[in-house]
Design a protein around this motif. Structure first.
Motif, short mmCIF file in Angstrom:
data_model
loop_
_atom_site.label_atom_id
_atom_site.label_comp_id
_atom_site.label_asym_id
_atom_site.label_seq_id
_atom_site.Cartn_x
_atom_site.Cartn_y
_atom_site.Cartn_z
N PRO A 110 -38.83 31.00 -46.25
CA PRO A 110 -39.61 32.13 -46.76
C PRO A 110 -41.02 32.10 -46.18
CG PRO A 110 -39.51 30.39 -48.38
CD PRO A 110 -38.64 29.94 -47.24
N PRO A 111 -41.86 33.07 -46.51
CA PRO A 111 -43.27 33.01 -46.06
C PRO A 111 -43.90 31.67 -46.44
CG PRO A 111 -42.80 35.14 -47.03
CD PRO A 111 -41.58 34.30 -47.27
N ASP A 112 -44.94 31.31 -45.74
CA ASP A 112 -45.54 29.98 -45.81
C ASP A 112 -45.95 29.61 -47.24
OD1 ASP A 112 -46.95 27.62 -45.53
OD2 ASP A 112 -47.94 28.24 -43.68
N VAL A 113 -45.07 28.90 -47.93
CA VAL A 113 -45.33 28.53 -49.31
C VAL A 113 -46.38 27.42 -49.38
CG1 VAL A 113 -43.58 26.73 -49.59
CG2 VAL A 113 -44.15 28.18 -51.52
N PHE A 114 -46.50 26.64 -48.32
CA PHE A 114 -47.49 25.56 -48.32
C PHE A 114 -48.90 26.13 -48.31
CE2 PHE A 114 -50.25 22.45 -46.24
CZ PHE A 114 -49.97 21.32 -46.98
N GLU A 115 -49.17 27.02 -47.40
CA GLU A 115 -50.51 27.62 -47.34
C GLU A 115 -50.82 28.38 -48.62
OE1 GLU A 115 -52.67 31.37 -45.18
OE2 GLU A 115 -51.34 30.17 -43.91
N CYS A 116 -49.86 29.16 -49.09
CA CYS A 116 -50.07 29.95 -50.30
C CYS A 116 -50.30 29.06 -51.51
CB CYS A 116 -48.85 30.85 -50.53
SG CYS A 116 -48.80 31.66 -52.13
N GLY A 117 -49.45 28.04 -51.67
CA GLY A 117 -49.55 27.18 -52.83
C GLY A 117 -50.85 26.39 -52.86
N ARG A 118 -51.20 25.80 -51.72
CA ARG A 118 -52.43 25.02 -51.67
C ARG A 118 -53.66 25.90 -51.89
NH1 ARG A 118 -51.94 19.37 -51.57
NH2 ARG A 118 -53.95 19.32 -50.52
N ALA A 119 -53.65 27.09 -51.30
CA ALA A 119 -54.79 28.00 -51.49
C ALA A 119 -54.90 28.40 -52.95
CB ALA A 119 -54.61 29.24 -50.61
N GLY A 120 -53.76 28.70 -53.58
CA GLY A 120 -53.77 29.10 -54.97
C GLY A 120 -54.28 28.00 -55.89
#
Length: 479
Positions: A303-313
């Motif tokens: 899926p879309p970059d869950v690592f970048e999204c999760g860490r940013a969130g």
């Protein structure tokens, strides 16, 4: 089944008996209370025993039924409520010593909705200080233990809820989730849950003196931890009933459209550089096979970059916490929680001031990317954690401990930042050196389609089997 064994029944089986009149609400509740008194001393999952008022309420439900009043959809089902949510006349402590006398003036919407449906609250469950750990311990109530053994954390922050329901203390356990606090305890204890999406379940604490921060409002949700996926389908329609005290609640039915055709599932084992444990990989393979055999269309795709999204969130959330809550943590928290937050701020460098405003804006970008991806896929099957669940107090062991507990959990808190629903279900019972341990996987879903995630969890559960009977056999043979 004799009445003293009714605690063994999941809510779906129990409600068939209570609504038909074959079992009274009082008998149902009494059995759960007896189980609580038997199992809780070793677990410390329930930190406020509400036996007396629970039996009184159960009797009133039976009396109302005898007068011809139709039973509710959760008639006589024993439940527990987490101590960070208001229940009239009881302390909303949030696991903090300084809040031990904060008596709720009224019920929170989730308590109102459960009781309106006929559920009976038998106790209030433990949470870590400020409900901000993936483990459950505090100076007010002490540590909650995992019924599978003391080598496994019970999870957090709804650790008391997860341990209680899997031990047979109530058929349903209320919890909440700002970064994984429903799913961590489900994974730790081998239970089933669904983190609802943004706006799905009404939320508010009448005891609060100020509104929560914007990210706390948009990332935190109320939900249930259960022993079976079917119980989520049974109980969540009552939990999502509208309450005007939450002005951003979205009044939608639990079940979405049936005209979905074949359900398409994106399947990924990507753990973004974190080691994928062989037992977690086996759980993922089992889940994929179960869904394939159940008729789902599975495609291995990231899926879309869950690592970048999760860490940013989570960095944004830490920025809000630093701005709005750090003073309370410093003033009222134990040295343990202060130290943990110090490491949180290292693991997730807080985004503050202008950059926080920019990240709040960028949240829509991440959500849009996922929305577009979920046009092609109804569900995303992924790891929940890359490793089996961690030991108690792992998050007190400095940067390495926090990194293992939360740093790798990007599939968890990314869903909170996106506001998407995500179920968590056991897909394997691993035979590890310290003993058997459940391994859960995560199923994220399109917005408003919690029901599809729970359907998929039910299909996996049908293959693997529920964990509670295995746990109870283990406990009985060890006595």
């Amino acid at each position: 089944m004799i009445n003293s064994e009714l605690w063994r029944l999941n809510a779906t089986d129990l409600i068939a008996l209570t609504r038909s009149g074959d079992v009274s609400a009082e008998d149902s509740v009494r059995s759960a209370i007896e189980r609580m008194h038997q199992a809780n001393p070793d677990l410390n999952a329930v930190v406020e025993d509400l036996s007396a008022e629970a039996l009184e309420r159960a009797r009133s439900l039976d009396q109302a039924r005898s007068k011809g009043i139709a039973p509710g959809p959760l008639h006589g089902v024993p439940v527990t409520i987490k101590v960070n949510v208001d229940q009239k006349g009881h302390a909303t402590t949030n696991g903090v010593v300084a809040l031990k006398n904060l008596i709720a003036p009224d019920d929170a919407p989730v308590v109102t909705n459960l009781q309106n449906a006929g559920a009976v609250v038998i106790g209030r469950t433990n949470t870590p200080e400020f409900s901000f750990r993936a483990d459950t311990d505090n100076q007010l109530y002490g540590r909650t233990h995992n019924p599978w053994g003391r080598h496994i954390s019970p999870g957090g922050s709804s650790g008391g809820a997860g341990a209680a329901v899997m031990a047979g203390i109530g058929a349903l356990a209320h919890g909440n989730d700002i970064g994984g606090s429903l799913r961590f305890p489900a994974a730790a204890n081998g239970a089933v849950t669904v983190k609802p999406g943004l706006g799905r379940v009404p939320a508010w604490n009448p005891s609060q003196t100020a509104e929560r921060g914007l990210l706390a409002q948009s990332m935190s949700v109320q939900g249930l931890i259960t022993r079976s996926a079917a119980d989520l389908h049974l109980a969540m329609p009552s939990l999502i009933e509208t309450d005007p005290r939450d002005p951003f609640h979205v009044p939608m039915p639990w079940r979405g459209s049936d005209s979905e055709g074949t359900i398409k599932v994106a399947f990924t084992k990507n753990t973004f550089g974190y080691a994928l444990h062989p037992e977690v990989e086996k759980a993922l393979d089992t889940a994929r096979e179960a869904l394939t055999d159940a008729g789902y269309d599975i495609k291995e795709v990231d899926p879309p970059d869950v690592f970048e999204c999760g860490r940013a969130g989570y960095r944004a959330l830490m920025g809000e916490v630093m701005t709005l809550l750090q003073g309370d943590i410093t003033a009222a928290g134990s040295q343990t929680i202060k130290d943990i937050f110090g490491v949180y701020f290292q693991e997730f460098p807080p985004i503050v001031e202008t950059e926080l405003v920019r990240m709040l804006a960028k949240r829509t970008y991440y959500a849009r990317e996922w929305s577009l991806f979920l046009q092609d896929y109804h569900l995303v099957l992924s790891p929940f954690l890359p490793q089996p669940f961690f030991k108690p107090n792992r998050d007190t062991e400095g940067a390495e401990g926090v990194h293992e507990v939360l740093g790798c959990a990007v599939y968890s808190y990314a869903m909170n930042f996106l506001g998407l629903p995500a179920a968590c279900v056991p897909a394997r019972l691993a035979d590890l050196p310290n003993g058997p341990q459940p391994i859960n996987v995560q199923i994220a879903a399109r917005r408003w389609r919690e029901d599809l995630a729970v359907d998929a969890a039910a299909a996996i559960e049908a293959r693997v089997g529920p964990m509670a009977p295995v746990l109870w056999d283990k406990l009985e043979t060890s006595v």
